[in-house]
Design a protein around this motif. Structure first.
Motif, mmCIF file in Angstrom:
data_model
loop_
_atom_site.group_PDB
_atom_site.id
_atom_site.type_symbol
_atom_site.label_atom_id
_atom_site.label_comp_id
_atom_site.label_asym_id
_atom_site.label_seq_id
_atom_site.Cartn_x
_atom_site.Cartn_y
_atom_site.Cartn_z
ATOM 1 N N UNK A 195 0.848 -1.198 0.000
ATOM 2 C CA UNK A 195 0.000 0.000 0.000
ATOM 3 C C UNK A 195 0.884 1.249 0.000
ATOM 4 N N UNK A 196 1.839 1.306 -0.912
ATOM 5 C CA UNK A 196 2.882 2.334 -0.848
ATOM 6 C C UNK A 196 2.390 3.718 -1.281
ATOM 7 N N UNK A 197 1.580 3.804 -2.306
ATOM 8 C CA UNK A 197 1.202 5.103 -2.868
ATOM 9 C C UNK A 197 0.193 5.828 -1.978
ATOM 10 N N UNK A 198 0.591 6.989 -1.487
ATOM 11 C CA UNK A 198 -0.320 7.772 -0.657
ATOM 12 C C UNK A 198 -1.456 8.369 -1.486
ATOM 13 N N UNK A 199 -1.284 8.379 -2.801
ATOM 14 C CA UNK A 199 -2.340 8.885 -3.679
ATOM 15 C C UNK A 199 -3.447 7.860 -3.897
ATOM 16 N N UNK A 200 -3.177 6.629 -3.483
ATOM 17 C CA UNK A 200 -4.152 5.557 -3.683
ATOM 18 C C UNK A 200 -4.650 4.996 -2.357
#
Length: 347
Positions: A120-125
């Motif tokens: 769950x790396x992307x803070x945009x997702x």
């Protein structure tokens, strides 16, 4: 022995991938280093390397060890989206490898690169990326190949059980620091290599036959607990000194361990090491490591009747982004140089 030369040797060693269970390249590097010196060498069945220098007394032996195996991982699972789940080798925290570049080595020797990331790396997702636990379930390897499925990954030759090593990111600074992964324990391995070289090139005859063992399973608990000659009476592990709150060890001194998680080290040997440090103006620290065990303690648990000790350069941020200073390397080198020429702690 020159500290700067040892630092360069450390730099070479840490660049050789050698997670516990896959240390052949590092052991071979050490063998090749010693071949021009003409020293006696042999491997044990586990793959560790024993180097022996004959001494005046062949009935009582010394045994010094450092380990070349490092922290690492194995492929635990090939996910349906082409990412890899990992199983850790050695005791370290998942957060210390987040964002790290890595290598995956297949059973037939092919090497692929990748990056270790939170799923769950992307803070945009992912709204909760910041708070997601860093663990085996959530961490994965993004392979630097065009793969979209488990089948694509297997076509590369990658399979469960393949070894994963971490980019050491080694740097030597103008201020005398070396920062890198795997200073535990390749800093000490380099120190022993230079010690043997110095003794041989200067034709220094030791008072006792002395063995230098480069073990390869210490991070998983049983590196230097076998292949110990029966004449051995004194066993000195050379490993890092851990730095942190409540610890005396720093990045500039040699650490002399008085006790770790397994119990106290031999009092007589500790006193001998301290006396040598005082006699030769060596900067040292006495310390207790409550969450630590060494090859020396592993040897005791295997039933060997030996005097045991533990010394090493002070290393900051152990099992993570480690750092030590040239002074710690030099102080450790000096103590070992005088130690191998000194009387046994218990005659």
């Amino acid at each position: 022995m020159n500290g700067k030369e040892t630092m360069e040797l450390i730099r070479e060693l840490v660049r050789i991938p050698s997670p516990s269970g896959n240390t052949e390249k590092a052991i071979r590097f050490i063998e090749d280093y010693f071949k021009p010196l003409g020293v006696k060498m042999k491997r044990n069945n586990k793959g560790g390397l024993l180097v022996t220098l004959d001494g005046e007394n062949g009935r009582k032996h010394r045994f010094l060890t450092a380990h070349v195996d490092t922290l690492g991982a194995m492929v635990k699972e090939i996910k349906s989206d082409g990412r890899l789940k990992l199983d850790l080798i050695g005791g370290f925290l998942w957060n210390t490898i987040e964002g790290e570049y890595c290598q995956i080595e297949t059973a037939d020797g092919k090497v692929y690169t990748g990056t270790i990331l939170l799923h769950q790396q992307s803070v945009h997702v992912y709204k909760n990326a910041k708070d997601t636990e860093r663990n085996q379930e959530n961490m994965e390897v993004r392979i630097d190949e065009k793969v979209k499925s488990a089948e694509d990954v297997r076509k590369l030759g990658i399979e469960v059980g393949d070894f994963v090593s971490f980019d050491p990111r080694v740097q030597i600074t103008e201020s005398g620091f070396i920062k890198s992964r795997h200073l535990d324990d390749k800093a000490s391995a380099a120190i022993l290599m230079k010690l043997v070289e110095t003794l041989v090139k200067n034709d220094i005859r030791l008072p006792y036959t002395t063995h230098f063992f480069f073990s390869n399973n210490e991070e998983i608990g049983y590196g230097g607990n076998s292949a110990i000659p029966e004449e051995t009476v004194e066993y000195l592990a050379v490993d890092m000194g851990a730095i942190g709150d409540g610890q005396a060890t720093d990045e500039y001194s040699v650490s002399i361990c008085v006790k770790d998680a397994t119990g106290p080290y031999h009092l007589g040997l500790r006193k001998s090491l301290v006396e040598l440090a005082k006699q030769h103006g060596i900067d040292y620290r006495l310390d207790i490591y409550p969450h630590y065990g060494s090859d020396a303690s592993a040897a005791l648990f295997s039933g060997y009747d030996i005097v045991h000790g533990l010394v090493g350069p002070g290393v900051d941020a152990s099992h993570a982004f480690e750092r030590t200073h040239e002074l710690a390397i030099e102080n450790t080198q000096k103590l070992l140089f005088y130690y191998v020429q000194s009387p046994l702690a218990v005659e």
